[in-house]
Design an enzyme around this catalytic site. Sequence first.
Site, PDB file in Angstrom:
ATOM      1  N   TYR A  30      -6.502  -1.687  -3.767  1.00 53.90           N
ATOM      2  CA  TYR A  30      -6.558  -0.652  -2.734  1.00 53.90           C
ATOM      3  C   TYR A  30      -7.981  -0.138  -2.509  1.00 53.90           C
ATOM      4  O   TYR A  30      -8.186   1.038  -2.225  1.00 53.90           O
ATOM      5  CB  TYR A  30      -5.606   0.512  -3.075  1.00 53.90           C
ATOM      6  CG  TYR A  30      -4.203   0.036  -3.329  1.00 53.90           C
ATOM      7  CD1 TYR A  30      -3.399  -0.370  -2.261  1.00 53.90           C
ATOM      8  CD2 TYR A  30      -3.690  -0.070  -4.611  1.00 53.90           C
ATOM      9  CE1 TYR A  30      -2.127  -0.861  -2.486  1.00 53.90           C
ATOM     10  CE2 TYR A  30      -2.415  -0.568  -4.840  1.00 53.90           C
ATOM     11  CZ  TYR A  30      -1.640  -0.958  -3.771  1.00 53.90           C
ATOM     12  OH  TYR A  30      -0.392  -1.452  -3.994  1.00 53.90           O
ATOM     13  N   TYR A 162       8.703   1.987  -1.957  1.00 54.37           N
ATOM     14  CA  TYR A 162       7.624   1.030  -2.189  1.00 54.37           C
ATOM     15  C   TYR A 162       8.233  -0.204  -2.852  1.00 54.37           C
ATOM     16  O   TYR A 162       8.937  -0.085  -3.853  1.00 54.37           O
ATOM     17  CB  TYR A 162       6.530   1.616  -3.097  1.00 54.37           C
ATOM     18  CG  TYR A 162       5.479   0.572  -3.434  1.00 54.37           C
ATOM     19  CD1 TYR A 162       4.448   0.294  -2.536  1.00 54.37           C
ATOM     20  CD2 TYR A 162       5.555  -0.170  -4.607  1.00 54.37           C
ATOM     21  CE1 TYR A 162       3.511  -0.696  -2.822  1.00 54.37           C
ATOM     22  CE2 TYR A 162       4.624  -1.166  -4.888  1.00 54.37           C
ATOM     23  CZ  TYR A 162       3.604  -1.422  -3.998  1.00 54.37           C
ATOM     24  OH  TYR A 162       2.686  -2.403  -4.262  1.00 54.37           O
ATOM     25  N   ASP A 263      15.800  -2.418  -6.269  1.00 59.33           N
ATOM     26  CA  ASP A 263      14.484  -2.767  -6.806  1.00 59.33           C
ATOM     27  C   ASP A 263      14.248  -1.869  -8.016  1.00 59.33           C
ATOM     28  O   ASP A 263      13.889  -0.701  -7.880  1.00 59.33           O
ATOM     29  CB  ASP A 263      13.420  -2.556  -5.717  1.00 59.33           C
ATOM     30  CG  ASP A 263      12.004  -2.843  -6.227  1.00 59.33           C
ATOM     31  OD1 ASP A 263      11.832  -3.001  -7.451  1.00 59.33           O
ATOM     32  OD2 ASP A 263      11.081  -2.882  -5.389  1.00 59.33           O
ATOM     33  N   LYS A 292       7.480  -5.250 -14.054  1.00 56.16           N
ATOM     34  CA  LYS A 292       6.626  -4.287 -14.765  1.00 56.16           C
ATOM     35  C   LYS A 292       6.862  -4.261 -16.284  1.00 56.16           C
ATOM     36  O   LYS A 292       6.243  -5.033 -16.985  1.00 56.16           O
ATOM     37  CB  LYS A 292       6.783  -2.905 -14.127  1.00 56.16           C
ATOM     38  CG  LYS A 292       6.110  -2.849 -12.744  1.00 56.16           C
ATOM     39  CD  LYS A 292       5.670  -1.459 -12.356  1.00 56.16           C
ATOM     40  CE  LYS A 292       4.662  -1.491 -11.229  1.00 56.16           C
ATOM     41  NZ  LYS A 292       5.238  -1.441  -9.893  1.00 56.16           N
TER      42      LYS A 292
HETATM   43  C1  LIG Z   1       5.119  -2.280  -8.685  1.00 60.21           C
HETATM   44  C2  LIG Z   1       6.332  -2.429  -7.855  1.00 60.21           C
HETATM   45  C3  LIG Z   1       6.557  -3.594  -7.090  1.00 60.21           C
HETATM   46  C4  LIG Z   1       5.550  -4.722  -7.015  1.00 60.21           C
HETATM   47  O1  LIG Z   1       5.359  -5.345  -8.232  1.00 60.21           O
HETATM   48  P1  LIG Z   1       4.007  -6.189  -8.483  1.00 60.21           P
HETATM   49  O2  LIG Z   1       4.210  -6.792  -9.827  1.00 60.21           O
HETATM   50  O3  LIG Z   1       2.890  -5.193  -8.429  1.00 60.21           O
HETATM   51  O4  LIG Z   1       3.923  -7.186  -7.394  1.00 60.21           O
HETATM   52  C5  LIG Z   1       7.725  -3.676  -6.369  1.00 60.21           C
HETATM   53  N1  LIG Z   1       8.640  -2.677  -6.388  1.00 60.21           N
HETATM   54  C6  LIG Z   1       8.462  -1.565  -7.113  1.00 60.21           C
HETATM   55  C7  LIG Z   1       9.524  -0.524  -7.121  1.00 60.21           C
HETATM   56  C8  LIG Z   1       7.301  -1.384  -7.853  1.00 60.21           C
HETATM   57  O5  LIG Z   1       7.106  -0.255  -8.546  1.00 60.21           O
END
Ligand SMILES: *Cc1c(COP(=O)(O)O)cnc(C)c1O
Length: 442
Positions: A30, A162, A263, A292
Amino acid sequence: MPDRLPGVPSGPPGLPELLDLDRRHVWHPYGPMPGTVPPLLVESASGVRLRLAREEHGRRELIDGMASWWSAVHGYGHPALDAAVTGQLRRMSHVMFGGLTHEPAIRLAERLVAVTPAPLRHVFLADSGSVSVEVALKMCLQFWRSAGRPEKRRLITWRGGYHGDTWHPMSVCDPDGGMHALWSGALPRQIFADVPPAGFEAPVEAAYAAGLRELIARHAHETAAVIVEPVVQNAGGMRFHSPGYLRVLREACDEHGVLLVFDEIATGFGRTGAFFAADHAGVAPDVMCVGKAMTGGYLSMAAALCTERVAAGISRGEVPVLAHGPTFMGNPLAAAVANASIDLLLGQDLVQRVRGIESALRAGLAPAAGLPGVRDVRVLGAIGVIQLDHPVDMAAATRAAVEAGVWLRPFGDLIYTMPPYVTDDDDLAAICAAMRKAAVAG
Ligand SMILES: *Cc1c(COP(=O)(O)O)cnc(C)c1O
């Protein structure tokens, strides 16, 4: 030694050279290129501490309040995770996943199926969270295409979310935070509900729930899936909502023939005080993304899981395969450390541990509510947030936190922490104190 690049100094460069090279050549997240804000150089990390290459604002060591973007839940240099990586390294670091398979990936799929909601049975391993979201959405679109409904290819979400920085995930990020205006005409146009009403404990607002149902009903004919972050909207604003809305989504999706994607890349593996945020609602999605914390922050790996029905639907279609296969799919090192990380989580009373962190964050952040410029203070599980009534002065807030011996990365109007689960009470208190100082400075 490979040939030197022209203009790159030889020998082990000193710190000023390293930072200068960084500024000139390395693109940071960013940020502009060349960068404007010099990053701190980390030399090593151990436990919950980052060791800097030089003293910054009087500190050589920082308590990591970010857990490396929420992934290093067991801290750095954990013996069990180190052993998993080095043990696997001696066998093989990588082999392709097309036509070959290996125990670390098989065991990881077995564990993921065991810990996620029961209907999720099939696992696609991806190399990052964003890619797992791409795969999840591809699964949903292809499910409907295979069912003879190719027109069902739009997505519904709520504002404030996000889902990553690649193209399809970007299209379901919050339209303002995701800078949709910049990409209008280029990004697929998705369908947005309002931000869900705030508060984990707040009762479900009937009018908002009715609006969600109505939106899904109205667009079902052109919609493949609803995708949301369950219970906590993370990078879109660190907002908490009632698990009740997940039940509303599940019912409306079932009623109108729309798939549901959770997600859980940020919320998974205990962060919200349940193993998965979906567990707060007792709801299972059709497709779920995890990432993550999955590898304990050691290596990049994520996964998209789906139900029998989704997999069978795709495999019955005119193109009966999921055409996706990252080069580093199923990476054995990442899978081995993910297995060790999940075993560490399963081997403790995770909910109890996260509750302990929650109490410490509540106690430490409560005094922030009275500070000037603070709009809201909220805590859920191992997530603590101070929301200001103005955009954070990033440089000033970061500096105040570093002076207090803590690494924080504020954004928007938010100063927050998602610490490693191994952070002890003294360090949690230090993180909270640094957040209060950052709130005043920023
Ligand atoms: C961090 C994140 C992503 C993207 O994951 P990356 O490994 O950074 O590509 C997607 N969805 C959520 C909810 C996230 O916190």
